[in-house]
Design an enzyme around this catalytic site. Structure first.
Site, short mmCIF file in Angstrom:
data_model
loop_
_atom_site.label_atom_id
_atom_site.label_comp_id
_atom_site.label_asym_id
_atom_site.label_seq_id
_atom_site.Cartn_x
_atom_site.Cartn_y
_atom_site.Cartn_z
CE LYS A 136 36.91 42.09 36.38
NZ LYS A 136 35.68 42.91 36.47
P1 NAD Z 1 37.94 51.07 29.61
O1 NAD Z 1 38.64 49.95 28.94
O2 NAD Z 1 36.85 51.73 28.87
O3 NAD Z 1 39.10 52.05 29.97
C1 NAD Z 1 38.91 53.09 30.79
C2 NAD Z 1 40.02 54.07 30.53
O4 NAD Z 1 41.24 53.56 31.09
C3 NAD Z 1 40.32 54.40 29.09
O5 NAD Z 1 39.51 55.47 28.66
C4 NAD Z 1 41.78 54.81 29.16
O6 NAD Z 1 41.93 56.20 29.41
C5 NAD Z 1 42.31 54.02 30.34
N1 NAD Z 1 43.08 52.88 29.92
C6 NAD Z 1 42.63 51.79 29.25
N2 NAD Z 1 43.63 50.92 29.03
C7 NAD Z 1 44.72 51.47 29.58
C8 NAD Z 1 46.07 51.07 29.68
N3 NAD Z 1 46.48 49.89 29.19
N4 NAD Z 1 46.92 51.88 30.35
C9 NAD Z 1 46.53 53.05 30.86
N5 NAD Z 1 45.27 53.50 30.78
C10 NAD Z 1 44.39 52.73 30.15
O7 NAD Z 1 37.47 50.64 31.10
P2 NAD Z 1 36.03 50.47 31.69
O8 NAD Z 1 35.42 49.25 31.13
O9 NAD Z 1 35.28 51.77 31.56
O10 NAD Z 1 36.33 50.19 33.23
C11 NAD Z 1 36.62 51.26 34.14
C12 NAD Z 1 36.38 50.76 35.56
O11 NAD Z 1 35.04 50.34 35.69
C13 NAD Z 1 37.23 49.58 35.99
O12 NAD Z 1 37.52 49.68 37.37
C14 NAD Z 1 36.33 48.40 35.74
O13 NAD Z 1 36.67 47.27 36.52
C15 NAD Z 1 35.01 49.00 36.16
N6 NAD Z 1 33.84 48.31 35.64
C16 NAD Z 1 33.65 48.18 34.29
C17 NAD Z 1 32.50 47.55 33.83
C18 NAD Z 1 32.18 47.43 32.36
O14 NAD Z 1 31.07 47.03 32.03
N7 NAD Z 1 33.08 47.79 31.47
C19 NAD Z 1 31.57 47.02 34.74
C20 NAD Z 1 31.78 47.18 36.10
C21 NAD Z 1 32.93 47.84 36.53
#
Ligand code: NAD
Length: 446
Positions: A136
């Site tokens: 990561k």
């Molecule tokens: P994302 O970047 O789409 O963001 C999710 C949300 O977080 C945004 O809608 C926003 O409201 C908020 N956000 C983003 N940046 C921010 C900032 N700088 N400050 C405050 N709020 C902020 O995130 P994601 O990819 O949907 O990931 C969400 C969770 O899922 C995390 O825990 C991530 O580790 C996990 N995850 C993601 C993936 C993937 O494929 N993207 C895969 C497995 C797990």
């Protein structure tokens, strides 16, 4: 890829004997007063050790990340000044294959967080039997404060700084919070420029026109749906009209809400960084997304009530999907939850003590290391497609993803029943056994 059913290790009632290297002491680079999210992972390892049988002698391998790189990322800002950002890449384990895991841009990123996220990737990849270890990366930055040009320069410098240790057969980054396909395109281009050849397989989650995979954008949310639906079947819950509350409406939360909605479930609450909305009659995720894109906030959607952030945990629902960041479900709010089922879209959303309370309350948790594995699974498909330069249809990708996630869920559920443990512990038993089997077979070099 065929998914082999996990072979449960022999039952053990007493912890495995300690080994000499287990006395190596705590990790000096973690603050003992504030160890951060990596303490959650260490707690999870302690819980699984009694089930590892003879492989427990290798358990210290799980506690100690293989490689940690901390880098300075200096860039010219648009106003001509220079800003320095702290970046990380952690390769927790590579016993089963190259490291694999996302890159996070967020103002609260710490080394401990990246260590935990990389360790969870080791477990996740082994749980669904992908030929990867865990890695990561992250930069401590609020990406919303940077222009597109500044983001590009930061991404390119970060990629160059970690370029020594990444590569399509070494460590393959992907998107996480605050990063997306454009970030991956810049990373792929920077790496390619540095090595002198276009190397699409160095990152996944790329735009489809640059060797990305169809189905990747929705893959994590889709996996949340598939594992959630399987859990609902096991619990005798009906999908039609099931009340779902989703925390976050980004890559993972939005896709999960949309797919549950399409299968007849009712989205009764959505929380994101801009606010919290609820509607007992159900929210149409498509309207919520349009509203969010138009106004910049989730609140104010017609027909919904606006709640205080903390009231989200009291919403009457059957399934809760935390899909934001770590440490959201705590001892304080776990007792207030109404859901029978929690499907962890986010990584590390439940503190270990809250996990115990939920188990006592009879709440089933589909843990992050299984529930959100859909993203890395389609990343694996992308990597395979890049190597062969032969691309599959979206239908084929979704079909393979659904089958792999369903089969993984069912075999891990059987392990849970066999040991009478939580699904999280069952996943750790199977995944850590696979990782340590590889470790033991490979042995120590030299
Ligand atoms: P994302 O970047 O789409 O963001 C999710 C949300 O977080 C945004 O809608 C926003 O409201 C908020 N956000 C983003 N940046 C921010 C900032 N700088 N400050 C405050 N709020 C902020 O995130 P994601 O990819 O949907 O990931 C969400 C969770 O899922 C995390 O825990 C991530 O580790 C996990 N995850 C993601 C993936 C993937 O494929 N993207 C895969 C497995 C797990």
């Amino acid at each position: 890829m065929t998914l082999t059913a996990p072979t449960p290790p022999p039952r053990r009632t007493a912890p495995a004997p300690h080994t000499p290297d287990a006395a190596a002491g705590p990790l000096s680079y973690l603050d003992p007063q504030h160890p951060g999210p990596y303490a959650m992972f260490l707690d999870q390892v302690d819980r699984v050790v009694p089930y590892l049988g003879p492989l427990a002698v290798w358990a210290e391998t799980l506690r100690r990340p293989k490689r940690i790189l901390v880098v300075d990322v200096p860039i010219h800002l648009d106003d001509g000044s220079v800003a320095h950002f702290e970046g990380y890449r952690v390769q927790h384990n590579t016993s089963r294959g190259p490291a694999k895991g996302g890159v996070r841009y967020h103002q609260d990123v710490t080394l401990s967080e990246v260590m935990a996220l990389s360790a969870w990737m080791t477990v996740k990849n082994a749980a669904v039997n992908l030929p990867y270890g865990g890695g990561k990366g992250g930069i401590r930055v609020d990406p919303r404060t940077l222009s597109q040009g500044e983001l590009e320069r930061m991404t390119r410098r970060y990629t160059s700084e970690i370029g020594l240790i990444i590569g399509p057969d070494k460590d393959i980054p992907a998107p996480d919070v605050g990063t997306g396909p454009q970030t991956m395109a810049w990373m792929m281009d920077t790496y390619s420029m540095n090595v002198g050849r276009t190397t699409t397989g160095v990152v996944t989650g790329k735009p489809v026109s640059l060797g990305g995979s169809l189905g990747r954008a929705d893959a994590t949310g889709r996996g949340v749906f598939v594992t959630g639906a399987e859990a609902m079947k096991k619990l005798g819950m009906s999908m039609e009209g099931a009340r779902i509350a989703v925390q976050e409406f980004g890559n993972v939360g939005e896709a999960a809400a949309r797919i549950f909605h399409a299968h007849g479930a009712k989205i009764v609450a959505i929380q994101d960084v801009t606010g919290t909305i609820a509607c007992a009659a159900g929210i149409d995720p498509a309207l919520a997304l349009t509203h969010l894109q138009r106004t910049g906030a989730i609140t104010g959607l017609t027909g919904t009530d606006t709640l205080q952030p903390d009231e989200f945990w009291d919403v009457a629902c059957d399934v809760l999907i935390p899909a934001a960041l770590e440490k959201q479900i705590t001892l304080e709010n776990a007792g207030r939850l109404k859901a029978r089922l929690i499907v962890e879209g986010a990584n590390g959303p439940t503190l270990p003590a809250a996990d115990d309370l939920l188990a006592d309350m009879g709440v089933t948790v589909v843990p992050d290391v299984l529930a959100n594995a859909g993203g890395v699974t389609v990343s694996y498909f992308e990597w395979v497609q890049d190597f062969s330069s032969f691309f599959w249809s979206e239908e084929e990708i979704n079909h393979r993803l659904d089958r792999l996630m369903r089969e993984a869920f069912r075999s891990l559920w059987d392990v849970k029943e066999h040991y009478n443990v939580t699904l999280r512990t069952a996943v750790y038993i199977v995944a850590c056994t696979r990782v340590l089997e590889a470790r033991a077979l490979r042995g120590l070099y030299p």
